[in-house]
Write a protein that holds these residues in place. Structure first.
Motif, PDB file in Angstrom:
ATOM      1  N   ILE A 145      76.241 -18.841 -21.711  1.00  0.00           N
ATOM      2  CA  ILE A 145      76.837 -17.597 -20.716  1.00  0.00           C
ATOM      3  C   ILE A 145      76.487 -17.043 -19.998  1.00  0.00           C
ATOM      4  CG2 ILE A 145      76.984 -14.939 -20.792  1.00  0.00           C
ATOM      5  CD1 ILE A 145      79.170 -15.535 -22.800  1.00  0.00           C
ATOM      6  N   ILE A 146      74.253 -17.311 -20.140  1.00  0.00           N
ATOM      7  CA  ILE A 146      73.469 -16.819 -19.695  1.00  0.00           C
ATOM      8  C   ILE A 146      73.196 -18.250 -18.720  1.00  0.00           C
ATOM      9  CG2 ILE A 146      70.823 -16.772 -19.922  1.00  0.00           C
ATOM     10  CD1 ILE A 146      70.976 -15.332 -22.561  1.00  0.00           C
ATOM     11  N   SER A 147      73.576 -19.277 -18.700  1.00  0.00           N
ATOM     12  CA  SER A 147      73.109 -20.100 -17.750  1.00  0.00           C
ATOM     13  C   SER A 147      73.249 -19.688 -16.684  1.00  0.00           C
ATOM     14  CB  SER A 147      73.384 -21.315 -18.519  1.00  0.00           C
ATOM     15  OG  SER A 147      74.295 -22.096 -18.804  1.00  0.00           O
ATOM     16  N   ALA A 148      74.509 -20.015 -16.743  1.00  0.00           N
ATOM     17  CA  ALA A 148      76.345 -19.358 -16.007  1.00  0.00           C
ATOM     18  C   ALA A 148      75.513 -18.484 -15.028  1.00  0.00           C
ATOM     19  CB  ALA A 148      77.717 -19.732 -16.223  1.00  0.00           C
ATOM     20  N   VAL A 149      75.229 -17.283 -15.224  1.00  0.00           N
ATOM     21  CA  VAL A 149      75.027 -16.398 -14.879  1.00  0.00           C
ATOM     22  C   VAL A 149      73.809 -16.357 -14.292  1.00  0.00           C
ATOM     23  CG1 VAL A 149      74.393 -14.003 -15.521  1.00  0.00           C
ATOM     24  CG2 VAL A 149      76.343 -14.497 -16.567  1.00  0.00           C
ATOM     25  N   SER A 150      72.662 -17.106 -15.093  1.00  0.00           N
ATOM     26  CA  SER A 150      71.379 -17.276 -14.692  1.00  0.00           C
ATOM     27  C   SER A 150      71.431 -17.828 -13.029  1.00  0.00           C
ATOM     28  CB  SER A 150      70.630 -17.843 -14.713  1.00  0.00           C
ATOM     29  OG  SER A 150      70.146 -16.822 -16.517  1.00  0.00           O
ATOM     30  N   VAL A 151      72.046 -18.731 -13.094  1.00  0.00           N
ATOM     31  CA  VAL A 151      72.147 -19.553 -12.005  1.00  0.00           C
ATOM     32  C   VAL A 151      73.367 -18.382 -10.632  1.00  0.00           C
ATOM     33  CG1 VAL A 151      73.513 -21.705 -10.728  1.00  0.00           C
ATOM     34  CG2 VAL A 151      71.652 -21.960 -12.584  1.00  0.00           C
ATOM     35  N   LEU A 152      74.964 -19.100 -11.425  1.00  0.00           N
ATOM     36  CA  LEU A 152      75.355 -18.039 -10.080  1.00  0.00           C
ATOM     37  C   LEU A 152      74.920 -16.416  -9.748  1.00  0.00           C
ATOM     38  CD1 LEU A 152      78.965 -19.628 -12.074  1.00  0.00           C
ATOM     39  CD2 LEU A 152      78.648 -20.116 -10.009  1.00  0.00           C
TER      40      LEU A 152
END
Length: 658
Positions: free
Chosen positions: A143-150
């Motif tokens: 979740i954090i990796s997706a939100v941090s990029v998107l």
């Protein structure tokens, strides 16, 4: 296996969004990064001398020298921006050269930039996931990796071109990953030799990475002196090689891009820059990525547990130092771009704080509090993803917005400027909002305008009728202009560039005949220059002395059209006629509209308005509305028709063309 599949799906989503994005900045700062790579492949040098007589991005190379992106040193031509990204791109460019791609061509450069930008964004998904896994479970890490990029400028900036930030962010991310593995006990060391190389590569890509390097060295100094020495010596060794190479190539110890002179001292208070970078409705990190706001309650909740964590101090000092540097920069708002682009690589500091704070907080929150935290993070993340992955990649009006605003308040306005105007936030930009705001702004400034000469009947209002004092100072490249020997433009020349003329109202030249509202300042089609309309209604403003305006008058106008266009002409708000223009841009047609002179206002400003109901976007990524290609206009009594109106004017030739 399930989590790895989800990570791959997130990566494909990120890559697809970047490849399909409407917005591209490949023609700005990064435009010659891949050409330098090509020069290394074809000519064995970073110099661009081999292209001196070529058209590059459809223009003579002298045109790019006028913008400062290419500069001449001792008779040699160089790209102003760092050579590191060109070297890192070398393998891909070498392969693409075998397929016939040519980085002198706009379409080839843009395509390869887009592809490589997508790869760097995908790399950041995996790097942030790896950092998260040092402290968190797989679900939280995904979740954090997706939100941090998107949901950040990692995608809205890195996804729009192959910036220097793309490479520096990747190298910084890999460095943080090594440190996170060491800090979490998953590795016995930070791999100091590799870390030292990565720190140098980050600096080699982008000078602003120095803030991160200082923070890392401070962390290592506190944590373990032996690793500090190994990392420092490795980086220093590579830096000395870089300094020696620069001395041999440029005659200076560092290329001009790395000069501290790029930090301006005459661009407003550093406190305004700090406030803007954090909370500006058009540049603030906490506005464009609002989930970072949850760091505030997170620190309040577990701050005492974190105070002895060197990793927290490293991330905090890194972010503060980079914030100070960017807030002191020549243009902290970063000109004609989207959101907090200049802070992109430093968002990793905040992402690291989110990861570490959540790793502490989730064990100490009750069920209800944890649910509130997760719901809040989810909601704010969706807002951030909409802002960065949609508005930042697909809403071209967010880029056009830059053409209509002033970053600092102009007299008679006071305050912090348009970047702090919540009603006109870049996030809310639409074509209509932009054009309405631009028109309103000019109307407010007109009573204070001192640039317009009184119009004399029959004088030609040309596309150059609101020339500027100094084109270089009007752009976001002012620092580069001070550092780089570039040809000086004469005041009667049209700058030969595709960079839009930003912040025009503040730098108009006394003696102008007109002010253009709703037009793109300079645009070229082949060898012809013209003003291109960018709004569905555009205006020409001119000033009259106390003159006799009784009797019949005419407006004569020469313009081409991008597609068949109906044009409705008004004088000071009263429609006086219409015509249909379908003439090609390079063969403009002449139109004459009669009107009653009593519509004019002696001793005041007068407005000729052109309403363009057929205006449309030339392509999905365009923020402007293409309609008229304006060449000249004139106003006169019918008994004083100027001879030149009925005779063809010589075709103007812009600088840089034979």
């Amino acid at each position: 296996m399930k989590y790895r599949l989800i990570l791959i799906l997130i990566s494909l989503l990120v890559f697809g969004l970047v490849l399909g994005a409407s917005i591209s900045h490949g023609g700005s700062d990064p435009k010659f990064t891949l050409l330098v790579s090509q020069s290394l492949v074809d000519n064995g040098t970073i110099r661009l001398d081999a292209y001196r007589d070529d058209l590059v991005f459809n223009e003579p190379i002298q045109s790019h020298m006028a913008t400062g992106i290419i500069f001449e040193q001792d008779g040699r031509l160089y790209n102003f921006f760092p050579v590191g990204p060109s070297i890192f791109s070398l393998p891909i460019v070498a392969v693409m050269r075998q397929t016939g791609m040519d980085m002198r061509l706009v379409e080839d450069s843009f395509l390869l930039q887009r592809f490589m930008a997508g790869l760097t964004c995908v790399l950041m998904v995996w790097i942030i996931y790896g950092i998260s896994r040092c402290f968190l479970d797989e679900t939280s890490s995904l979740i954090i990796s997706a939100v941090s990029v998107l949901g950040t400028s990692i995608i809205s900036s890195m996804g729009t071109a192959l910036w220097t930030i793309n490479f520096s962010t990747v190298f910084i991310g890999l460095s943080v990953y090594l440190i996170a593995r060491y800090e979490s006990g998953k590795a016995l060391t930070t791999r100091p030799i590799i870390l030292g190389v990565l720190l140098f590569l980050a600096y080699f890509s982008r000078a602003a990475s120095a803030a991160f390097i200082i923070a890392v060295m401070g962390y290592l100094l506190v944590k373990e002196r032996r690793q500090f020495m190994l990392v420092g010596l490795t980086s220093l060794f590579l830096l000395l090689i870089f300094l020696g190479w620069s001395r041999l190539e440029y005659g200076t110890w560092l290329p001009a891009y790395y000069s501290v002179g790029r930090l301006g001292d005459d661009h407003g208070s550093v406190w305004i820059g700090i406030l803007g970078n954090l909370a500006s409705p058009s540049r603030g990190i906490f506005v464009f990525s609002p989930f970072f706001l949850l760091l505030i309650p997170g620190v309040l909740l577990v701050g005492r547990l974190l105070i002895r964590q060197p990793l927290i101090w490293m991330a905090t000092s890194w972010f503060i130092l980079s914030l100070l540097i960017n807030s002191k920069a020549v243009a902290w708002w970063d000109g004609v771009f989207f959101g907090p682009r200049l802070m992109t690589e430093n968002l990793l500091a905040l992402i690291l704080l989110v990861i570490v704070i959540w790793s502490f907080a989730r064990e100490r929150l009750g069920t209800t509090a944890k649910r509130i935290a997760i719901i809040s993070f989810g909601f704010l993340s969706l807002v951030a993803i909409y802002i960065n992955s949609y508005q930042g990649l697909f809403n071209a009006d967010t880029i056009g917005w830059n053409l209509f605003i002033e970053p600092r308040a102009l007299p008679p306005k006071t305050g912090l400027g348009d970047l702090f105007d919540w009603e006109n936030s870049q996030i809310l930009a639409t074509a209509k909002r932009n054009c309405d705001f631009g028109y309103q702004r000019y109307q407010e400034l007109l009573p204070y305008d001192t640039t317009l000469e009184a119009y004399q009947w029959g004088d030609p209002i040309r596309y150059t009728a609101d020339q500027v004092q100094n084109f270089r100072k009007a752009t976001i490249l002012e620092a580069e202009a001070r550092l780089t020997p570039t040809p000086q433009l004469e005041t009667d020349q049209v700058p030969s560039t595709h960079i839009p003329q930003v912040f025009l109202a503040s730098i108009l030249k006394p003696g102008n005949l007109s002010i253009f509202i709703g037009w793109q300042s300079y645009k070229r089609q082949s060898h012809l220059d013209y003003r291109n309309s960018v709004c569905p209604e555009v205006q020409l403003i001119f000033r009259l002395d106390q003159v006799d305006t009784r009797g019949p008058f005419e407006i004569a106008m020469s313009a081409g059209a991008l597609g068949e266009q109906e044009v409705r002409v008004s004088i000071n708000g009263i429609m006086v006629g219409t015509f249909v223009n379908s003439s090609p841009v390079d063969r403009p047609e002449r139109f004459v509209i009669p009107f009653d002179g009593t519509l004019l206002r002696p001793g005041d400003f007068n407005e000729i308005s052109f309403e363009l109901p057929d205006a449309s976007r030339p392509h999905p990524g365009a923020w402007e509305l293409d309609a008229l290609a304006f060449r000249w206009a004139a106003v006169y009594p019918v008994e004083q028709i100027p001879e030149w109106v009925n005779a063809p004017l010589p075709t103007p030739v812009p600088p840089g063309y034979p």
